[in-house]
Design a protein around this motif. Structure first.
Motif, PDB file in Angstrom:
ATOM      1  N   HIS A  69      34.338  36.579  56.547  1.00  0.00           N
ATOM      2  CA  HIS A  69      34.823  37.291  55.362  1.00  0.00           C
ATOM      3  C   HIS A  69      34.700  38.785  55.602  1.00  0.00           C
ATOM      4  O   HIS A  69      34.087  39.221  56.567  1.00  0.00           O
ATOM      5  CB  HIS A  69      34.119  36.854  54.076  1.00  0.00           C
ATOM      6  N   HIS A  71      33.175  41.351  54.278  1.00  0.00           N
ATOM      7  CA  HIS A  71      32.023  42.236  54.032  1.00  0.00           C
ATOM      8  C   HIS A  71      31.559  42.898  55.324  1.00  0.00           C
ATOM      9  O   HIS A  71      31.581  42.288  56.392  1.00  0.00           O
ATOM     10  CB  HIS A  71      30.888  41.450  53.372  1.00  0.00           C
ATOM     11  N   HIS A  74      29.558  41.504  58.332  1.00  0.00           N
ATOM     12  CA  HIS A  74      30.155  40.418  59.123  1.00  0.00           C
ATOM     13  C   HIS A  74      31.354  40.893  59.950  1.00  0.00           C
ATOM     14  O   HIS A  74      31.747  40.200  60.882  1.00  0.00           O
ATOM     15  CB  HIS A  74      30.597  39.278  58.192  1.00  0.00           C
ATOM     16  N   HIS A 157      32.027  33.198  47.457  1.00  0.00           N
ATOM     17  CA  HIS A 157      31.183  34.374  47.659  1.00  0.00           C
ATOM     18  C   HIS A 157      32.024  35.649  47.698  1.00  0.00           C
ATOM     19  O   HIS A 157      31.583  36.715  47.284  1.00  0.00           O
ATOM     20  CB  HIS A 157      30.390  34.204  48.952  1.00  0.00           C
ATOM     21  N   ASP A 176      28.917  33.578  53.997  1.00  0.00           N
ATOM     22  CA  ASP A 176      27.965  33.762  52.894  1.00  0.00           C
ATOM     23  C   ASP A 176      28.222  32.814  51.731  1.00  0.00           C
ATOM     24  O   ASP A 176      27.616  32.971  50.658  1.00  0.00           O
ATOM     25  CB  ASP A 176      27.993  35.213  52.410  1.00  0.00           C
TER      26      ASP A 176
END
Ligand SMILES: [Zn+2]
Length: 272
Positions: A69, A71, A74, A157, A176
């Motif tokens: 994802h 974020h 990551h 998430h 996550d």
């Protein structure tokens, strides 16, 4: 010389997880014949380069990257792995394009406020690399001869969670969507949809009672952990629904929640 952060653990046949003390982050490495797959790239250009060097100590094979994802922790290390195929959900790329620079500023400031100027500088100096192999509901890739299934089960998430399943090893990288050692992070979440995303993960064809699930943060877990966390996340979804409908006030919801106050309030704020 500062020692390099992190250590590898082998969770299944030629499936490794690198554990980091910074944010308790876990990233994955799937080894094959003549190729490998890196699952997530850490949070900035330096961390990504460090990870790439550690992968190179294990295998000389060309790599493919998949991002669970958008974020920063990551995805911001991806540049260190280029030029290579980078898989992600289409909304992951969209989020990095639309919000990546703002996220970079936010997290650089956050680390500076923590007195971690070193990481703040690394994040601020990171050029955000974009994924180029995009999936919507799901897809498949082959890395070093091993089939890897990518699946998106709707928002959870984040708006772009991608689950990475290695069927021959019975391992699922959950990003996550699953968090071990800390409460799930609702900052960018869809609290009402999250349980269904976990149902999707738990229902992946080929998974078994012995499936290893690798969370984005914390040590790998078993299926039972995910089932239990799904129940907690469903309880939070129910509280969000009841507060939004006016049936319950926020303080009452905080008392009923399986998670700490701040986590619960963040979830409630995401549902109106
Ligand atoms: Zn996240």
């Amino acid at each position: 010389m500062p020692s390099v952060e992190g250590h590898w653990i082998e969770v299944a046949d030629r499936v490794l997880v690198r554990r980091h003390s910074e944010l308790d982050l876990s990233v994955g490495l799937v080894l094959g014949d003549g190729g490998c797959l890196v699952v997530d790239t850490r949070g900035d250009a330096r961390q990504g380069a460090e990870l790439a060097a550690e992968v190179r100590r294990i295998t000389p094979d060309p790599w493919t990257v998949v991002i669970t994802h958008s974020h920063f922790d990551h995805s911001f290390g991806t540049g260190a792995f280029l030029d290579c195929p980078v898989w992600a959900h289409e909304a992951c790329r969209g989020d990095l394009v639309a919000n990546g620079c703002a996220a970079r500023d936010t997290w650089a400031r956050w680390y500076r406020d923590q007195g971690r100027d070193d990481i703040a500088d690394d994040i601020a100096g990171t050029e955000i690399a974009l994924p180029d192999r995009l999936v919507s509901s799901g897809g498949e890739l082959v890395a070093g001869g091993r089939r890897v299934v990518l699946a998106h089960f709707g928002p959870g998430h984040s708006g772009n969670d991608l689950v990475v399943h290695v069927p021959d090893a019975d391992v699922v990288f959950a990003g996550d969507l699953v968090e071990n050692g800390a409460p799930p992070d609702y900052e960018d979440a869809a609290p009402l949809a999250w349980p269904a995303a976990l149902d999707g993960l738990l229902g992946l064809p080929g998974t078994t009672a012995a499936t290893t699930v690798v969370p984005g943060h914390g040590d790998p877990v078993g299926r039972g952990f995910v089932v239990a966390q799904r129940a907690e996340i469903a309880a939070v979804a129910d509280l969000c629904r009841r507060v939004a409908s006016g049936e319950l006030d926020r303080e009452h919801a905080v008392r009923l929640s399986p998670y700490p106050r701040e986590t619960t309030l963040t979830a409630l704020d995401r549902v109106s």
